[in-house]
Design an enzyme around this catalytic site. Sequence first.
Site, PDB file in Angstrom:
ATOM      1  N   HIS A  20       2.201   3.200  -5.041  1.00 14.16           N
ATOM      2  CA  HIS A  20       1.293   2.800  -6.118  1.00 14.16           C
ATOM      3  C   HIS A  20       1.850   3.167  -7.496  1.00 14.16           C
ATOM      4  O   HIS A  20       1.134   3.036  -8.497  1.00 14.16           O
ATOM      5  CB  HIS A  20      -0.109   3.389  -5.942  1.00 14.16           C
ATOM      6  CG  HIS A  20      -0.686   3.154  -4.586  1.00 14.16           C
ATOM      7  ND1 HIS A  20      -0.733   1.905  -4.002  1.00 14.16           N
ATOM      8  CD2 HIS A  20      -1.221   4.015  -3.675  1.00 14.16           C
ATOM      9  CE1 HIS A  20      -1.273   1.998  -2.809  1.00 14.16           C
ATOM     10  NE2 HIS A  20      -1.574   3.254  -2.578  1.00 14.16           N
TER      11      HIS A  20
ATOM     12  N   ASP B 133       0.867  -1.186   0.000  1.00 19.23           N
ATOM     13  CA  ASP B 133       0.000   0.000   0.000  1.00 19.23           C
ATOM     14  C   ASP B 133       0.899   1.229   0.000  1.00 19.23           C
ATOM     15  O   ASP B 133       0.669   2.187   0.717  1.00 19.23           O
ATOM     16  CB  ASP B 133      -0.910  -0.016   1.234  1.00 19.23           C
ATOM     17  CG  ASP B 133      -1.973   1.082   1.189  1.00 19.23           C
ATOM     18  OD1 ASP B 133      -2.231   1.621   0.097  1.00 19.23           O
ATOM     19  OD2 ASP B 133      -2.528   1.409   2.250  1.00 19.23           O
TER      20      ASP B 133
END
Length: 358
Positions: free
Chosen positions: A238, A235
């Site tokens: 990106h 996470d």
Amino acid sequence: MITEHPADFDQIIRASDPDVILEVLMAELASRCRPANEAASLSVQYRVDFGAFQRDCLLRIKSETVDITMCSIDESSLTVLVSVQELCAGLFAAPERSPSMLGVLAGDASLYEDFHACFPEPRDLTELAMFYGSDKWGMHRYTPHYEFHLGGHRDRAVRLLEIGVGGHRDPYSGGASLRMWEEYFPRGLIYGVDIFDKRPLNRGRVRTFQGHQADHGFLDTLLSETGELDIVIDDGSHINSHVIASFCSIFPHLRDGGLYVVEDVQTSYWPGYGGSSVELNDPSASMGFFKAMVDGLNYEEYIGIDYRPTYTDLKIVNISFYHNLIFVRKGDNREGTFPANRPRIPTVDIPVPQGGNS
């Protein structure tokens, strides 16, 4: 303290400072205590038996707060008598047991129920995401998919790494998902990686590292400290090239049976992140990169070509795609194929019916 084998606790206890052990155990106990808003103040003295000697500490449980005092104090309304082995095993080998049921309670019996209520049933991942403020539920709808894939790991002594802690430059900001994972996996070691220093968020079973997710040297150093991982969650930035670089560095260090998760793959379609909404199978974008591995699940069925299986062909046993989310399960993908004498063409010609009633 995190181990799959309760018998290991004796060895850990003998090799460690009793005060350090007690501090770790009490911090873990306090982290699982969730007093209700209306809870009255409750003092609980723990007398922990190490065999030849005892150690004492006091938990002061107030509305939404728990304080620990590492000394012998006689002001408690309840006393818990427990061996260090039972406390270790109850917290880390059998986390499904309520911590309020570990040991022998002494004191005002009318307070037993209040004490037990401070350790409610485990919350599901969506509840935890909302409680800690993780965007894995709300902005996204990831938690049901995580629950489906990770629920079977919940009581295991997992090692989880999440890339991206959040909070940007503020060292005290972010970490919502790390706290969520710490509670969800009561026996887990939780590691976080961020390009900014997040050490103030370290606590108990949570530890952060500062570095870039595409820096192979940094990742090698990180993995030498964490050891093999059970769950990895990207996470981070990106940015497509970063996502691919992290996977290539970390996936070989994932245990068989482990899961590698990539979030927010909508950036595969965004040129500003290195993606494309035109070249949907571009292997330099996250979705194209992982889609290219799907055929590798069946590499043993290829015919008419001289094909050498890749590492991911051999070690990926499942890929699941959801909206903006990918799960990759590692394992041994060498099941074998049909015997060589089985024909690779239909043995019976079954024509498609033509006409007929509609």
